[in-house]
Design a protein around this motif. Structure first.
Motif: not given
Length: 256
Positions: A177, A180-181, A183-185, A187, A193, A234, A252-253, A256
């Protein structure tokens, strides 16, 4: 001096405990005590005798088995000074910079308030090991239950200055998890990656993503990268101070 052996074992929904063993002295430490049976089974599996129990903070998933483990093994219990809820059964309280002996080595306590005000991380400098409880996770950090963003950022900064090769054992399997978070902030982060792909492979095989290294966290963990220009862009916080960036990441987390 032989290299310490670490044996990580799961318990509960997503917790990890760790046994740390020195073959020369026979001494063994256990990090946290959320599940007595899981810890005792791990000791039996390895044929080790517990001498030290190291408690990171007062939450029940880290302390519920303390009394039973102590009763079964006669170990000496080290834990945080009672800045939050007192922890019954601690033999020696430790604060920031406190040191004690384990198998002829020094263990240094690093006080990292934020998730709780009593949080202690245990650093084995000669072996490049740190046990971060619920402060620093692989690609994440703990929720701010008893502290604020400035407090937690200061705590994270204490860990950032450890040698980059330091092996980081955290207390939960949250990495997928967190990836994924992250990578959202962030990318465009190539190291992130690659790490996210590796985490997916590990979890597909139901394998642990912990431990990590501090170097990997410096490259991929947004909570350690509050000064990174691409991350700030970002978030829309190019000129904000680091506390504001950290606070925005944590908020934000949370959702999420």
């Amino acid at each position: 001096m032989s290299k310490l052996q670490c044996f990580q074992f799961p318990y509960g929904h997503d917790n990890y405990g760790v046994l740390v063993h020195d073959a020369d002295s026979g001494q063994t430490a256990c990090i946290d005590a959320g599940d007595a049976q899981a810890a005792l089974d791990a000791l039996t599996q390895n044929g080790w005798t517990l001498s030290h129990l190291l408690i990171t903070h007062h939450h029940g998933d880290h302390t519920a088995g303390l009394a039973a483990i102590k009763s079964a093994t006669g170990c000496r219990v080290y834990g945080p000074e009672p800045l939050s809820s007192p922890i019954a059964g601690i033999d020696e309280s430790v604060g920031d910079g406190s040191e004690f002996d384990f198998a002829g080595r020094r263990v240094r306590a690093i006080h990292t308030p934020g998730h709780t005000t009593d949080m202690i991380n245990f650093h084995f400098p000669e072996d490049a090991l740190v046990f971060t409880g619920d402060t620093l996770f692989s690609m994440g950090c703990g929720r701010l239950f008893e502290g604020d963003a400035a407090m937690m950022l200061n705590s994270i900064n204490k860990l950032k200055v450890l040698p980059p090769e330091t092996l980081v054992y955290c207390a939960h399997e949250y990495t997928a998890t967190n990836a994924r978070f992250a990578l959202d902030v962030n990318p465009d982060n190539q190291a992130l990656q690659e790490r996210a792909r590796e985490v997916s492979r590990l979890r597909d095989r139901q394998e642990a993503t912990v431990p990590t290294t501090l170097q990997m966290e410096l490259e991929t963990n947004p909570f350690l990268r509050t000064d990174d220009a691409a991350l700030r862009q970002s978030l829309g916080l190019v000129d904000a101070d680091e506390v504001a960036v950290f606070a925005e990441l944590r908020e934000r987390r949370n959702g999420y």
